[in-house]
Design a protein around this motif. Structure first.
Motif, mmCIF file in Angstrom:
data_model
loop_
_atom_site.group_PDB
_atom_site.id
_atom_site.type_symbol
_atom_site.label_atom_id
_atom_site.label_comp_id
_atom_site.label_asym_id
_atom_site.label_seq_id
_atom_site.Cartn_x
_atom_site.Cartn_y
_atom_site.Cartn_z
ATOM 1 N N ALA A 79 80.821 74.014 -23.870
ATOM 2 C CA ALA A 79 79.932 74.762 -22.976
ATOM 3 C C ALA A 79 80.766 75.586 -22.007
ATOM 4 C CB ALA A 79 79.031 73.798 -22.210
ATOM 5 N N TRP A 80 80.423 76.860 -21.909
ATOM 6 C CA TRP A 80 81.091 77.789 -20.989
ATOM 7 C C TRP A 80 80.020 78.445 -20.117
ATOM 8 C CZ3 TRP A 80 86.438 78.200 -21.762
ATOM 9 C CH2 TRP A 80 86.930 77.759 -23.000
ATOM 10 N N VAL A 81 80.239 78.512 -18.817
ATOM 11 C CA VAL A 81 79.302 79.179 -17.911
ATOM 12 C C VAL A 81 80.086 80.246 -17.150
ATOM 13 C CG1 VAL A 81 77.739 78.928 -15.952
ATOM 14 C CG2 VAL A 81 77.857 77.135 -17.704
ATOM 15 N N VAL A 82 79.634 81.500 -17.274
ATOM 16 C CA VAL A 82 80.369 82.639 -16.738
ATOM 17 C C VAL A 82 79.560 83.303 -15.629
ATOM 18 C CG1 VAL A 82 81.462 84.846 -17.302
ATOM 19 C CG2 VAL A 82 81.402 83.007 -19.017
ATOM 20 N N ASP A 83 80.148 83.379 -14.445
ATOM 21 C CA ASP A 83 79.568 84.155 -13.347
ATOM 22 C C ASP A 83 80.109 85.580 -13.421
ATOM 23 O OD1 ASP A 83 78.202 81.970 -12.288
ATOM 24 O OD2 ASP A 83 79.801 81.459 -10.882
ATOM 25 N N ALA A 84 79.339 86.542 -12.920
ATOM 26 C CA ALA A 84 79.817 87.922 -12.855
ATOM 27 C C ALA A 84 81.094 87.987 -12.019
ATOM 28 C CB ALA A 84 78.746 88.826 -12.263
ATOM 29 N N ALA A 85 81.993 88.888 -12.387
ATOM 30 C CA ALA A 85 83.234 89.038 -11.629
ATOM 31 C C ALA A 85 82.999 89.739 -10.300
ATOM 32 C CB ALA A 85 84.257 89.816 -12.455
ATOM 33 N N CYS A 86 81.943 90.539 -10.233
ATOM 34 C CA CYS A 86 81.665 91.312 -9.025
ATOM 35 C C CYS A 86 80.203 91.125 -8.610
ATOM 36 C CB CYS A 86 81.934 92.800 -9.251
ATOM 37 S SG CYS A 86 83.649 93.178 -9.692
ATOM 38 N N PHE A 87 79.974 91.140 -7.304
ATOM 39 C CA PHE A 87 78.627 91.078 -6.758
ATOM 40 C C PHE A 87 78.465 92.177 -5.717
ATOM 41 C CE2 PHE A 87 79.001 86.948 -8.623
ATOM 42 C CZ PHE A 87 77.715 86.534 -8.924
ATOM 43 N N ALA A 88 77.292 92.791 -5.703
ATOM 44 C CA ALA A 88 76.918 93.741 -4.662
ATOM 45 C C ALA A 88 75.934 93.019 -3.758
ATOM 46 C CB ALA A 88 76.299 94.998 -5.264
ATOM 47 N N GLY A 89 76.442 92.367 -2.712
ATOM 48 C CA GLY A 89 75.595 91.454 -1.956
ATOM 49 C C GLY A 89 75.217 90.287 -2.858
ATOM 50 N N PRO A 90 73.913 90.049 -3.050
ATOM 51 C CA PRO A 90 73.510 88.953 -3.929
ATOM 52 C C PRO A 90 73.449 89.342 -5.406
ATOM 53 C CG PRO A 90 71.572 89.922 -2.924
ATOM 54 C CD PRO A 90 72.766 90.647 -2.338
ATOM 55 N N PHE A 91 73.642 90.642 -5.714
ATOM 56 C CA PHE A 91 73.380 91.138 -7.061
ATOM 57 C C PHE A 91 74.602 91.033 -7.969
ATOM 58 C CE2 PHE A 91 70.539 93.663 -4.245
ATOM 59 C CZ PHE A 91 69.336 93.118 -4.675
ATOM 60 N N ALA A 92 74.431 90.376 -9.115
ATOM 61 C CA ALA A 92 75.493 90.260 -10.109
ATOM 62 C C ALA A 92 75.704 91.608 -10.791
ATOM 63 C CB ALA A 92 75.134 89.198 -11.139
ATOM 64 N N VAL A 93 76.962 92.013 -10.890
ATOM 65 C CA VAL A 93 77.301 93.301 -11.505
ATOM 66 C C VAL A 93 78.281 93.037 -12.650
ATOM 67 C CG1 VAL A 93 78.211 95.626 -11.135
ATOM 68 C CG2 VAL A 93 77.006 94.443 -9.265
ATOM 69 N N TYR A 94 77.761 93.090 -13.879
ATOM 70 C CA TYR A 94 78.575 92.811 -15.069
ATOM 71 C C TYR A 94 79.170 94.098 -15.634
ATOM 72 C CZ TYR A 94 77.115 87.899 -15.534
ATOM 73 O OH TYR A 94 76.930 86.542 -15.356
ATOM 74 N N ARG A 95 79.755 94.913 -14.774
ATOM 75 C CA ARG A 95 80.223 96.231 -15.204
ATOM 76 C C ARG A 95 81.318 96.131 -16.265
ATOM 77 N NH1 ARG A 95 80.754 98.288 -10.613
ATOM 78 N NH2 ARG A 95 78.798 99.454 -10.646
ATOM 79 N N GLU A 96 82.154 95.110 -16.212
ATOM 80 C CA GLU A 96 83.240 94.981 -17.184
ATOM 81 C C GLU A 96 82.715 94.722 -18.598
ATOM 82 O OE1 GLU A 96 84.404 94.110 -13.130
ATOM 83 O OE2 GLU A 96 82.938 93.121 -14.446
ATOM 84 N N LEU A 97 81.528 94.136 -18.702
ATOM 85 C CA LEU A 97 80.942 93.828 -20.001
ATOM 86 C C LEU A 97 79.836 94.808 -20.386
ATOM 87 C CD1 LEU A 97 80.650 89.937 -19.594
ATOM 88 C CD2 LEU A 97 82.556 91.259 -20.512
ATOM 89 N N VAL A 98 79.159 95.359 -19.377
ATOM 90 C CA VAL A 98 78.067 96.323 -19.608
ATOM 91 C C VAL A 98 78.373 97.546 -18.747
ATOM 92 C CG1 VAL A 98 75.565 96.621 -19.700
ATOM 93 C CG2 VAL A 98 76.535 94.318 -19.812
ATOM 94 N N PRO A 99 79.197 98.465 -19.243
ATOM 95 C CA PRO A 99 79.691 99.564 -18.394
ATOM 96 C C PRO A 99 78.611 100.453 -17.811
ATOM 97 C CG PRO A 99 81.008 99.368 -20.395
ATOM 98 C CD PRO A 99 79.822 98.464 -20.573
ATOM 99 N N ALA A 100 77.424 100.509 -18.427
ATOM 100 C CA ALA A 100 76.396 101.450 -17.978
ATOM 101 C C ALA A 100 75.530 100.906 -16.849
ATOM 102 C CB ALA A 100 75.517 101.859 -19.161
ATOM 103 N N VAL A 101 75.917 99.783 -16.222
ATOM 104 C CA VAL A 101 75.111 99.294 -15.094
ATOM 105 C C VAL A 101 75.395 100.116 -13.845
ATOM 106 C CG1 VAL A 101 74.993 96.937 -15.999
ATOM 107 C CG2 VAL A 101 76.834 97.545 -14.407
#
Length: 326
Positions: A79-101
């Protein structure tokens, strides 16, 4: 089966932002890391600070979720649990995996060019395994015995499957991987690549996770959407061409591919965000239509939780404890 459990902080690329990854990994009788039947990877969502609700705090902790997920997995699975590398305040930003966010992590589109999510997953897991092996040489990871070998002593009989789960905002990574799988399969078909055969590299004794983007995509056996939802469109995959590509891919393989959509009234009955329910229903319809052409190799189900209860943030997190992924 005994497990090695701990939290790691790893970059996607050298010098990049760090992903916080909690891992619960099975051990062989020798106390080495064992080759798993599957690697289940859960991507988490936004933070919800200051609720004062102990259950939400507990279910926001990646280490707790790794143990929880491990307990729900059938057989010998990691089991692996991955948090986003970056947050904008409370918002998870998965830009490294989903570049178009955008700046708060909402997707403008899902662009498979370059397979960024599959490449990212392979790199994250590789960094984690390397760091775990280094820790073994220095001493124990949390909740495990010391003096353990860095890898399983025997090669696996077959390549581990990959199970992808996305909770809340983490669903954008699931959608990106679905899009990439459809695109990769289409390109592979045009180049006469046998997508039913996985890379021989996966069968080496010391490789416990998929090594490349193609290995990640070809090993995926299940996609789970866990109460996903956004403040804009894009919570579910509704592109017909993408779903048709998935069905075409499944038709070329001997394995099955499973989609499970899990939800609560918090998302599926939100009067202020009706598009979430509409997108979910569209995705289900598209999958059902294509599944009828796949001779049982494309399966799907919809699972509702806490029906009849008033909508709440608490139920949104409680689905993580209630979810049935069997």
């Amino acid at each position: 089966m005994e497990r090695r459990t701990g939290v790691l902080h790893v970059p996607l690329t050298h010098g990049g932002p760090l992903f916080r990854v909690a891992a619960s990994l099975i051990l062989a009788p020798s106390k080495a890391l064992a080759v798993p039947r599957a690697n289940a990877i859960l991507f988490t969502g936004d933070r919800v600070p200051g609720t004062g609700e102990p259950a939400i705090e507990r279910l926001s902790d990646a280490a707790y979720l790794a143990k929880l997920l491990a307990g729900k997995l059938a057989g010998e699975a990691n089991a692996w649990v991955v948090d986003a590398a970056c947050f904008a305040g409370p918002f998870a930003v998965y830009r490294e995996l989903v570049p178009a966010v955008d700046a708060v992590g909402d997707p403008g589109r899902y662009d498979p060019t370059g397979l960024p999510a599959a490449v990212g997953v392979a790199n994250i897991l590789a960094h984690c395994i390397r760091e775990i092996q280094n820790k073994v040489m220095r001493g124990p990871l949390n909740d495990s015995a010391s003096n353990q070998e860095p890898a399983a002593s025997l090669p696996p009989s077959c390549a581990p499957k990959t199970i992808i789960l996305g909770f809340s905002k983490g669903g954008v990574v699931v959608n990106q991987l679905v899009t990439e799988l459809s695109y990769w399969a289409s390109k592979s078909a045009k180049n006469s690549v046998d997508v039913s055969q996985r890379s021989p590299a996966l069968l080496t004794a010391d490789l416990l996770v998929p090594a490349t983007a193609s290995d990640v995509l070809s090993s995926i056996s299940e996609f789970h959407y866990l109460d996903v939802g956004l403040n804009c469109a894009g919570a579910y995959t509704t592109d017909h061409a993408t779903i048709k590509g998935i069905a075409s891919y499944v038709s070329q393989t001997s394995d099955t591919l499973r989609f499970v959509l899990h939800g609560t009234p918090r998302q599926w009955s939100d009067p202020d965000r009706p598009w979430i329910l509409a997108e979910k229903n569209t995705m289900l319809r598209l999958l059902r239509d294509e599944a009828n052409k796949c001779e049982g190799r494309l399966t799907l189900s919809e699972k509702k939780y806490f029906d009849g209860r008033p909508r709440s943030v608490l139920m949104h997190f409680e689905i993580l404890e209630a979810m049935d992924i069997s």
